[in-house]
Design a protein around this motif. Structure first.
Motif, PDB file in Angstrom:
ATOM      1  N   LYS A  45       0.804  -1.226   0.000  1.00  0.00           N
ATOM      2  CA  LYS A  45       0.000   0.000   0.000  1.00  0.00           C
ATOM      3  C   LYS A  45       0.836   1.274   0.000  1.00  0.00           C
ATOM      4  CE  LYS A  45      -4.335  -1.605   2.050  1.00  0.00           C
ATOM      5  NZ  LYS A  45      -5.266  -1.477   3.180  1.00  0.00           N
ATOM      6  N   ASP A  46       2.043   1.206   0.571  1.00  0.00           N
ATOM      7  CA  ASP A  46       2.855   2.418   0.721  1.00  0.00           C
ATOM      8  C   ASP A  46       4.141   2.297  -0.081  1.00  0.00           C
ATOM      9  OD1 ASP A  46       1.150   3.709   2.801  1.00  0.00           O
ATOM     10  OD2 ASP A  46       1.693   1.900   3.908  1.00  0.00           O
ATOM     11  N   VAL A  47       4.373   3.262  -0.976  1.00  0.00           N
ATOM     12  CA  VAL A  47       5.574   3.252  -1.812  1.00  0.00           C
ATOM     13  C   VAL A  47       6.285   4.596  -1.710  1.00  0.00           C
ATOM     14  CG1 VAL A  47       4.629   1.593  -3.461  1.00  0.00           C
ATOM     15  CG2 VAL A  47       4.332   4.042  -3.878  1.00  0.00           C
ATOM     16  N   VAL A  48       7.587   4.567  -1.903  1.00  0.00           N
ATOM     17  CA  VAL A  48       8.383   5.795  -1.977  1.00  0.00           C
ATOM     18  C   VAL A  48       8.869   5.964  -3.405  1.00  0.00           C
ATOM     19  CG1 VAL A  48      10.480   6.973  -1.240  1.00  0.00           C
ATOM     20  CG2 VAL A  48       9.109   5.731   0.431  1.00  0.00           C
ATOM     21  N   VAL A  49       8.581   7.121  -3.983  1.00  0.00           N
ATOM     22  CA  VAL A  49       9.049   7.456  -5.331  1.00  0.00           C
ATOM     23  C   VAL A  49      10.066   8.581  -5.194  1.00  0.00           C
ATOM     24  CG1 VAL A  49       8.389   8.239  -7.621  1.00  0.00           C
ATOM     25  CG2 VAL A  49       6.814   6.803  -6.297  1.00  0.00           C
ATOM     26  N   SER A  50      11.243   8.376  -5.762  1.00  0.00           N
ATOM     27  CA  SER A  50      12.321   9.372  -5.675  1.00  0.00           C
ATOM     28  C   SER A  50      12.755   9.771  -7.071  1.00  0.00           C
ATOM     29  CB  SER A  50      13.524   8.800  -4.914  1.00  0.00           C
ATOM     30  OG  SER A  50      13.133   8.274  -3.667  1.00  0.00           O
ATOM     31  N   ARG A  51      13.258  11.019  -7.190  1.00  0.00           N
ATOM     32  CA  ARG A  51      13.769  11.459  -8.492  1.00  0.00           C
ATOM     33  C   ARG A  51      15.142  12.093  -8.329  1.00  0.00           C
ATOM     34  NH1 ARG A  51      11.009  15.101 -13.392  1.00  0.00           N
ATOM     35  NH2 ARG A  51      11.967  13.850 -15.037  1.00  0.00           N
ATOM     36  N   LYS A  52      15.988  11.811  -9.340  1.00  0.00           N
ATOM     37  CA  LYS A  52      17.359  12.307  -9.335  1.00  0.00           C
ATOM     38  C   LYS A  52      17.475  13.521 -10.247  1.00  0.00           C
ATOM     39  CE  LYS A  52      18.987   7.521  -8.896  1.00  0.00           C
ATOM     40  NZ  LYS A  52      19.801   6.443  -9.514  1.00  0.00           N
ATOM     41  N   TYR A  53      18.602  14.208 -10.126  1.00  0.00           N
ATOM     42  CA  TYR A  53      18.833  15.381 -10.973  1.00  0.00           C
ATOM     43  C   TYR A  53      18.924  15.030 -12.452  1.00  0.00           C
ATOM     44  CZ  TYR A  53      19.375  19.001  -7.438  1.00  0.00           C
ATOM     45  OH  TYR A  53      19.131  19.920  -6.452  1.00  0.00           O
ATOM     46  N   ASN A  54      19.312  13.785 -12.766  1.00  0.00           N
ATOM     47  CA  ASN A  54      19.367  13.393 -14.183  1.00  0.00           C
ATOM     48  C   ASN A  54      18.013  12.966 -14.724  1.00  0.00           C
ATOM     49  OD1 ASN A  54      18.966  10.852 -13.111  1.00  0.00           O
ATOM     50  ND2 ASN A  54      21.057  10.135 -13.490  1.00  0.00           N
ATOM     51  N   GLY A  55      16.978  13.059 -13.885  1.00  0.00           N
ATOM     52  CA  GLY A  55      15.622  12.747 -14.314  1.00  0.00           C
ATOM     53  C   GLY A  55      15.182  11.325 -14.037  1.00  0.00           C
ATOM     54  N   ASP A  56      16.121  10.437 -13.640  1.00  0.00           N
ATOM     55  CA  ASP A  56      15.771   9.041 -13.369  1.00  0.00           C
ATOM     56  C   ASP A  56      14.970   8.922 -12.073  1.00  0.00           C
ATOM     57  OD1 ASP A  56      17.102   8.320 -15.638  1.00  0.00           O
ATOM     58  OD2 ASP A  56      18.931   7.672 -14.611  1.00  0.00           O
ATOM     59  N   TYR A  57      14.214   7.818 -11.977  1.00  0.00           N
ATOM     60  CA  TYR A  57      13.382   7.567 -10.804  1.00  0.00           C
ATOM     61  C   TYR A  57      13.872   6.336 -10.051  1.00  0.00           C
ATOM     62  CZ  TYR A  57       9.834  10.858 -12.528  1.00  0.00           C
ATOM     63  OH  TYR A  57       9.166  11.974 -12.942  1.00  0.00           O
ATOM     64  N   ASP A  58      13.626   6.308  -8.743  1.00  0.00           N
ATOM     65  CA  ASP A  58      13.802   5.124  -7.908  1.00  0.00           C
ATOM     66  C   ASP A  58      12.469   4.810  -7.240  1.00  0.00           C
ATOM     67  OD1 ASP A  58      16.412   4.587  -8.431  1.00  0.00           O
ATOM     68  OD2 ASP A  58      17.222   5.529  -6.625  1.00  0.00           O
ATOM     69  N   TYR A  59      12.213   3.524  -7.044  1.00  0.00           N
ATOM     70  CA  TYR A  59      10.964   3.101  -6.414  1.00  0.00           C
ATOM     71  C   TYR A  59      11.278   2.091  -5.314  1.00  0.00           C
ATOM     72  CZ  TYR A  59       9.085   4.924 -10.809  1.00  0.00           C
ATOM     73  OH  TYR A  59       8.786   5.727 -11.884  1.00  0.00           O
ATOM     74  N   SER A  60      10.553   2.167  -4.212  1.00  0.00           N
ATOM     75  CA  SER A  60      10.706   1.177  -3.141  1.00  0.00           C
ATOM     76  C   SER A  60       9.408   1.094  -2.350  1.00  0.00           C
ATOM     77  CB  SER A  60      11.868   1.552  -2.207  1.00  0.00           C
ATOM     78  OG  SER A  60      11.612   2.798  -1.572  1.00  0.00           O
ATOM     79  N   PHE A  61       9.218  -0.038  -1.689  1.00  0.00           N
ATOM     80  CA  PHE A  61       8.071  -0.198  -0.798  1.00  0.00           C
ATOM     81  C   PHE A  61       8.472   0.231   0.606  1.00  0.00           C
ATOM     82  CE2 PHE A  61       7.186  -3.265  -4.211  1.00  0.00           C
ATOM     83  CZ  PHE A  61       5.903  -2.857  -4.560  1.00  0.00           C
ATOM     84  N   VAL A  62       7.559   0.900   1.294  1.00  0.00           N
ATOM     85  CA  VAL A  62       7.873   1.447   2.616  1.00  0.00           C
ATOM     86  C   VAL A  62       8.034   0.338   3.650  1.00  0.00           C
ATOM     87  CG1 VAL A  62       6.985   2.874   4.505  1.00  0.00           C
ATOM     88  CG2 VAL A  62       6.707   3.622   2.128  1.00  0.00           C
ATOM     89  N   LYS A  63       7.119  -0.603   3.630  1.00  0.00           N
ATOM     90  CA  LYS A  63       7.119  -1.637   4.659  1.00  0.00           C
ATOM     91  C   LYS A  63       7.942  -2.840   4.209  1.00  0.00           C
ATOM     92  CE  LYS A  63       2.549  -0.365   6.410  1.00  0.00           C
ATOM     93  NZ  LYS A  63       1.138  -0.783   6.565  1.00  0.00           N
ATOM     94  N   ASN A  64       8.853  -3.260   5.068  1.00  0.00           N
ATOM     95  CA  ASN A  64       9.640  -4.448   4.793  1.00  0.00           C
ATOM     96  C   ASN A  64       9.020  -5.680   5.447  1.00  0.00           C
ATOM     97  OD1 ASN A  64      11.883  -5.447   3.416  1.00  0.00           O
ATOM     98  ND2 ASN A  64      13.017  -5.675   5.328  1.00  0.00           N
ATOM     99  N   LYS A  65       8.177  -5.418   6.454  1.00  0.00           N
ATOM    100  CA  LYS A  65       7.429  -6.497   7.093  1.00  0.00           C
ATOM    101  C   LYS A  65       6.312  -5.885   7.924  1.00  0.00           C
ATOM    102  CE  LYS A  65      10.141  -6.893  11.352  1.00  0.00           C
ATOM    103  NZ  LYS A  65      10.862  -7.819  12.255  1.00  0.00           N
ATOM    104  N   LEU A  66       5.314  -6.703   8.261  1.00  0.00           N
ATOM    105  CA  LEU A  66       4.222  -6.258   9.120  1.00  0.00           C
ATOM    106  C   LEU A  66       4.632  -6.396  10.579  1.00  0.00           C
ATOM    107  CD1 LEU A  66       0.975  -7.813   7.566  1.00  0.00           C
ATOM    108  CD2 LEU A  66       1.798  -5.462   7.372  1.00  0.00           C
ATOM    109  N   LEU A  67       4.289  -5.373  11.382  1.00  0.00           N
ATOM    110  CA  LEU A  67       4.480  -5.466  12.824  1.00  0.00           C
ATOM    111  C   LEU A  67       3.225  -5.993  13.495  1.00  0.00           C
ATOM    112  CD1 LEU A  67       6.343  -2.084  13.427  1.00  0.00           C
ATOM    113  CD2 LEU A  67       7.328  -4.369  13.202  1.00  0.00           C
TER     114      LEU A  67
END
Length: 715
Positions: A106-128
């Motif tokens: 449900k939760d994702v992090v979208v990042s952008r670099k100065y060269n215009g490229d994107y990075d994607y990751s999921f926020v949760k690595n496991k459920l607590l």
């Protein structure tokens, strides 16, 4: 929205070194002085996914004092990170792609670099933990699938009755307000396995049904408690990208001129070397012509006149040399005149149609008057005329108020750049409505709230009239740090550091919301702090929704920065009107001492207007928090402060009959937490965010207490 922005972080962008994570509400307000970095914060977020393909310009966007390092990075530095909460349908699609439970998707992090490229990751690595309401949804989904499955036609009625009875029985054991551990989920799975093993071991269809509609899902939940590294595949990226909102940025300097020289505009549209202000104005003009559904070149073409023709006659000698013998001017040919007439009529009809459409759409947005717009093209010039019900004579746009010009330009940018995807774009407004009258600025807040039903909105301001009294959880202060960097803080109390460096010298003594009471005939009620104000605003919200609010005046809760601020604020408000304001005080020792002082001095003849919390709770060191459902506050506190030395979490061991703030402080001390200034405000903000859910399970005793409180201060 397919993806809701929950927070963002800007790093090494212009004046911002590191903003830290900034929470985003439906409406988020960044308050600060000029040059505090508010604009830079919005620009970085805009360039994450701009609706108009705004470029990243390292020469301008990279911190000037660090630019000598930029050539070594190859543009690989991330300048913006944003966390989004995806709607269930998108999370479910990602769950199918990755094999992990949708609660991890449900939760994702979208990042952008100065060269215009994107990075994607999921926020949760496991459920607590796994929430009971989600577990309840799993059971409801199972029952629905069972009732329409082919088991209904293939199995015996007695077996069907037994299975349905079993599922409902297990569903009845679920507490939707509880957080479940992995072991508890495993026990639930074991119960189902035992039921099937005992009663239907040889029933292939029944076991197959439960595998498809229960065990697959419950196994994903159990698996999600394990530490994992979720791979973001190309399929995941495609799904995330398709759900991301676009960002529409708008500032004051893109306002349109009333008269537009078309050849100049055509040239600017094709240029890439425009300065920031000229690019902003060119952008506003582009969206205008997109709205008209014509290009400037078309408008010019349709407006061309049938000109007289110059006829030159020549004679040619035997060597093929030409000699001019005659020259004359002939009137335009009738066929050209007719073509000119048709083109101009077509242009006039198109502009009239666009004007009518704009007038209709604009009237649904702007409530400060009924305006009529008219587009006119004359040769190389394009003009915008405006009239209204009080001034029917058309006046060029540039001759109308700056406020109307700003709103008109913003309206076009939003309408055109977001196009048909209104429900999936986020609005970024830089110093909106600064040229509006204070009354119109307050109307603008109401307009923002209406937009926020479909579009998240983040805006900057240094006007106290654009700080909403109903959304303090969405307000962040900005100021310039000791090294010249931009600093963002959600600490809204008038502490010395922020008061010196942000807007709070303007109204630190009387709190953020006093601007409302100075503007209209409101009834002020003084409280000690921001957290008190947030809670009482929610109480008023409930009483209003129930139709139990009987006062003619709007009640405004004003935080005074503690008991010391009470007397100065009271005197300021007495300078405005003769009636003493109501005061609600905590019943702790500082509060009781202040109540006695007020009774002996300013309120000697109006003691009933100073109201201790104990009026509603009984004797004890009770505070505003004790007027809230304590089980809900205990859960919110427990999410922030987990047990370390205690035998159990706070929400399992607190005493509902004792003052809850004292218990929170004691729990924090026992478990090694140092409660920072403003921790009570953080809990209050969480309460505000979850209020709709909280009120749905709030007891009648608490609701009646709230009604009694509002009646007490609106006599």
């Amino acid at each position: 929205m397919k993806a809701k922005l929950t927070k963002f972080r800007v790093v090494n962008f212009r004046s911002i070194e590191d903003s830290g994570w900034i929470d985003a509400e439906n409406v988020t307000c960044l308050v600060g002085t000029n040059e505090s970095g508010k604009t830079n914060l919005l620009l970085a977020l805009w360039k994450l996914n701009p609706a108009n393909e705004e470029p990243i310009v390292p020469l301008v966007d990279y911190p000037r004092k660090k630019y000598h390092n930029y050539s070594n990075t190859n543009g690989e530095e991330i300048f913006i990170r944003a966390e989004f909460e995806l709607e269930d349908a998108i999370a479910d699609e990602l769950s199918n792609l990755t094999g992990w439970h949708l609660n991890l998707m449900k939760d994702v992090v979208v990042s952008r670099k100065y060269n215009g490229d994107y990075d994607y990751s999921f926020v949760k690595n496991k459920l607590l933990s796994f929430q009971g309401n989600d577990l309840m949804s799993l059971f409801e989904k199972l029952i629905s699938a069972f009732l329409i499955s082919n088991l209904q036609s293939k199995e015996e009625k007695e077996d069907l009755r037994k299975i349905e009875q079993f599922i409902n029985s297990e569903k009845g054991k679920i507490d939707e307000f509880k957080s479940y551990s992995q072991l508890e989920i495993i026990e639930i799975r074991k119960v189902f396995e035992s039921f099937l093993e005992t009663s239907y071991k040889r029933k292939v269809n029944i076991n197959g049904f439960f595998n498809d509609h229960f065990f697959d899902d419950i196994s994903k939940i159990i698996q999600a408690f394990e530490e994992n590294g979720i791979e973001v595949t190309e399929g995941c990226i495609t799904t995330i990208e398709s759900s991301l909102p676009t960002f529409v940025y708008y500032s004051d300097y893109g306002n349109l001129d009333s008269e537009i020289y078309l050849p100049h505009i055509i040239d600017n549209f094709n240029r890439t070397d425009l300065g920031e202000k000229e690019r902003a104005k060119s952008r506003s003009l582009k969206v205008l012509f997109d709205f008209v559904n014509l290009s400037p070149k078309q408008i010019l073409e349709l407006g061309k006149e049938a000109l007289p023709e110059r006829i030159i006659e020549y004679t040619t000698d035997y060597q093929g040399r030409k000699t001019k013998t005659n020259e004359r001017v002939e009137d335009a040919k009738e066929v050209n005149i007719e073509l000119e007439r048709k083109k101009k009529k077509e242009r006039e009809i198109l502009l009239q149609s666009a004007s009518t459409s704009l007038t209709k759409d604009f009237s649904s947005w702007w409530q400060q008057g009924k305006y009529i717009f008219r587009f006119q093209a004359d040769g190389n010039h394009f003009r915008i005329w405006v009239s209204d019900d009080k001034r029917p004579d058309p006046i060029e746009l540039e001759g109308r108020s700056k406020g109307l010009q700003w709103f008109f330009s913003f309206f076009l940018v939003f309408l055109v750049e977001s196009k048909d995807s209104h429900s999936n774009c986020i609005l970024l407004l830089d110093e909106p409505g600064i040229s509006l009258h204070p009354v119109a600025q307050m109307d603008l807040i109401a307009f923002f709230n209406s937009l926020a039903s479909e579009n998240q909105l983040i805006y900057t301001t240094h006007s106290p009239f654009l700080v909403s009294t109903h959304n303090l959880s969405g307000v962040h202060a900005m100021y310039v740090g000791d090294s010249g960097e931009s600093v963002v803080s959600n600490d809204l109390r008038a502490n010395q550091k922020i008061a010196e460096k942000s807007i709070y010298p303007i109204h630190a003594a009387i709190g953020i919301t006093v601007s409302d009471t100075l503007l209209i005939g409101c009834q002020p009620v003084l409280v000690e702090g921001i957290s008190d104000q947030i809670y009482l605003q929610q109480i008023k919200k409930y009483v209003l929704a129930e139709g139990k609010y009987k006062n003619d005046k709007e009640v405004v809760f004003i935080p005074t920065g503690g008991v010391k601020g009470m007397s100065p604020v009271i005197r300021i408000l007495l300078g405005r009107e003769e009636n003493l304001p109501y005061v609600i005080m905590d019943s702790d020792k500082p509060g009781i001492d202040k109540i006695k002082q007020l009774h002996n001095q300013l309120y000697s003849n109006n003691k009933d207007k100073v109201i201790p919390v104990s009026t509603f709770t009984g004797e004890g060191e009770f505070e505003i928090e004790d007027l809230m459902p304590k089980d809900e506050l205990a859960r919110l506190f427990a999410k922030h402060y987990r047990r370390v030395n205690s035998e159990d979490e706070f929400d399992y061991i607190y005493d509902k009959n004792a003052p809850i703030v004292n218990q929170m402080e004691a729990f924090a001390k026992e478990n090694g937490y140092e409660l920072q200034n403003g921790w009570k405000v953080d809990i209050a903000k969480d309460f505000q965010r979850n209020f709709d859910r909280i009120i749905s399970r709030c007891g009648d005793d608490i609701k009646q207490l709230w009604i009694n409180l509002i009646e007490k201060i609106t006599v």
